[in-house]
Write an enzyme that holds these catalytic residues in place. Structure first.
Site, PDB file in Angstrom:
ATOM      1  CE  LYS A 289      -1.114 -34.996  24.482  1.00 53.73           C
ATOM      2  NZ  LYS A 289      -0.162 -34.305  25.542  1.00 53.73           N
TER       3      LYS A 289
ATOM      4  CB  SER B   4       7.108 -32.069  17.309  1.00 51.25           C
ATOM      5  OG  SER B   4       6.470 -33.479  17.819  1.00 51.25           O
TER       6      SER B   4
ATOM      7  CE  LYS C 207      -0.207 -32.623  21.449  1.00 46.25           C
ATOM      8  NZ  LYS C 207       0.535 -32.389  22.641  1.00 46.25           N
TER       9      LYS C 207
ATOM     10  CE1 TYR D 166       6.604 -26.729  18.875  1.00 47.98           C
ATOM     11  CE2 TYR D 166       5.223 -28.302  17.703  1.00 47.98           C
ATOM     12  CZ  TYR D 166       5.793 -27.913  18.808  1.00 47.98           C
ATOM     13  OH  TYR D 166       5.499 -28.563  19.894  1.00 47.98           O
TER      14      TYR D 166
HETATM   15  C1  PBG Z   1       2.610 -33.303  26.980  1.00 48.17           C
HETATM   16  C2  PBG Z   1       2.523 -32.869  25.582  1.00 48.17           C
HETATM   17  C3  PBG Z   1       3.289 -33.629  24.652  1.00 48.17           C
HETATM   18  C4  PBG Z   1       2.798 -32.631  23.328  1.00 48.17           C
HETATM   19  C5  PBG Z   1       2.368 -31.418  24.179  1.00 48.17           C
HETATM   20  N1  PBG Z   1       2.073 -31.539  25.459  1.00 48.17           N
HETATM   21  C6  PBG Z   1       3.710 -34.663  24.373  1.00 48.17           C
HETATM   22  C7  PBG Z   1       3.031 -35.874  24.720  1.00 48.17           C
HETATM   23  O1  PBG Z   1       1.875 -36.158  24.954  1.00 48.17           O
HETATM   24  O2  PBG Z   1       3.757 -37.184  24.758  1.00 48.17           O
HETATM   25  C8  PBG Z   1       3.331 -32.898  21.864  1.00 48.17           C
HETATM   26  C9  PBG Z   1       3.454 -31.581  21.129  1.00 48.17           C
HETATM   27  C10 PBG Z   1       4.009 -31.849  19.966  1.00 48.17           C
HETATM   28  O3  PBG Z   1       4.295 -33.091  19.546  1.00 48.17           O
HETATM   29  O4  PBG Z   1       4.400 -30.938  19.094  1.00 48.17           O
HETATM   30  N2  PBG Z   1       2.891 -32.581  28.051  1.00 48.17           N
END
Ligand code: PBG
Length: 308
Positions: free
Chosen positions: A178, A258, A232, A297
């Site tokens: 991630k 997102s 991700k 989404y």
């Molecule tokens: C953290 C988390 C995030 C996302 C999923 N789990 C945000 C982050 O790491 O700040 C992002 C998902 C997205 O942007 O769709 N709990």
């Protein structure tokens, strides 16, 4: 007949938000078409996804109260636990329930872990909290937990906590590679997260410059007991998805995040692109790169047009 890649509703996982203490579902302005659900609207959306042939959801909670330790994440009456109980009661095995496992939605400082007295994320203290959250989610009916906090050792700690508490059958979908991405902005609106002091997550999430590091992260998660590994975001990291697919023999997930969603929606609203066609092309590309499953989404919208 000669298509090398096909996309079906069965490849999709829908991320869904459930918010405590609201009477009506609330739109998320930076994510047109996505809602913060009430328990009732969540349940209706889950039914709809089942009828469209979407096999799984990833659940995120937005609690009423946030505190330094993110207690709502492991509270047996917390919003995600309530949602899991409702959905398992209504749907049983018809829909795979994955609970995102993190603290940032629940902490008042917005970090994914506990902070030490210098205000830095305390990795090892956080692992203990993740174990408590995993057990609470499993007890409420989660089939898989999805640790997304990128703490070192999180998969091993969660696996042990689940096994020790009598949940050896609850699996782990690990957010393994991630990245510290600028594409999570709309998500942070969706879960009302602001990172304290204008901070960021570069201390625990990965540097977008690095691919080899992603391979090490994935290897560690598999060694610690991950059942599925995730990359991700997706589109800016197709090379990473491809490499993870080639190197490892476990299911690979990719999260079309997102920001990726909102960019398509925003351009489509202006009439600059055909949003639906772009969504199909992007998700097909993510699958072509090597993902077995895609969190997006667009899941409901795509499943409608792909046919169950
Ligand atoms: C953290 C988390 C995030 C996302 C999923 N789990 C945000 C982050 O790491 O700040 C992002 C998902 C997205 O942007 O769709 N709990």
């Amino acid at each position: 007949m000669v298509a090398e890649t096909t996309l079906t509703p069965n490849d999709l996982i829908a991320p869904l938000f459930v918010r405590e203490g609201i009477e009506e579902p609330a739109p998320i302005p930076s994510m047109p078409g996505v809602l913060q659900h009430t328990l009732a609207s969540l349940s209706a959306e889950a039914d709809r996804l089942v009828s469209l042939g979407v096999p799984a959801i990833m659940l995120f909670g937005v609690p009423l109260v946030k505190d330094p330790a993110g207690l709502g994440a492991s509270d047996p009456d917390g919003i995600v636990q309530a949602a899991l109980e409702l959905l398992t009661g209504n749907l049983g095995e018809k829909l795979l329930l994955i609970a995102d496992l993190c603290l940032d939605e629940y902490t008042d400082h917005g970090h994914c872990g506990l902070l030490d007295d210098r205000g830095l994320v305390d990795n090892d203290a956080t692992l203990e909290r993740y174990g408590e959250v995993a057990v609470a989610q499993a007890r409420a009916g989660a089939h898989l937990v999805g640790p997304s906090g990128m703490m070192d050792g999180q998969v091993g700690a969660i696996r042990k906590a689940l096994d020790d508490s009598g949940f050896p059958d609850v699996g782990i979908l690990a957010y393994a590679a991630k990245y510290a991405s600028a594409l999570y902005g709309p998500f942070r609106d969706a879960v009302d997260v602001q990172i304290a002091g204008g901070g960021d997550r570069r201390g625990y999430q990965q540097d977008p410059a690095n691919r080899r590091e992603a391979i090490r992260e994935v290897q560690l998660d598999i060694d610690e007991g991950a059942d599925i590994v995730m990359v991700k975001p997706a589109l800016s990291y197709l090379d990473v998805i491809g490499e993870v697919r080639r190197r490892f023999d476990v299911p690979v997930a990719a999260y079309h995040v997102s920001g990726e969603y909102s960019m398509v929606k925003a351009a489509a609203e202006r009439g600059w692109i055909d949003g639906h066609a772009v969504a199909l092309e992007q998700t097909l590309a993510i699958k072509r790169a090597g993902a077995d499953m895609i969190l997006t989404y667009f899941a409901g919208e795509l499943a409608e047009s792909l046919g169950g």
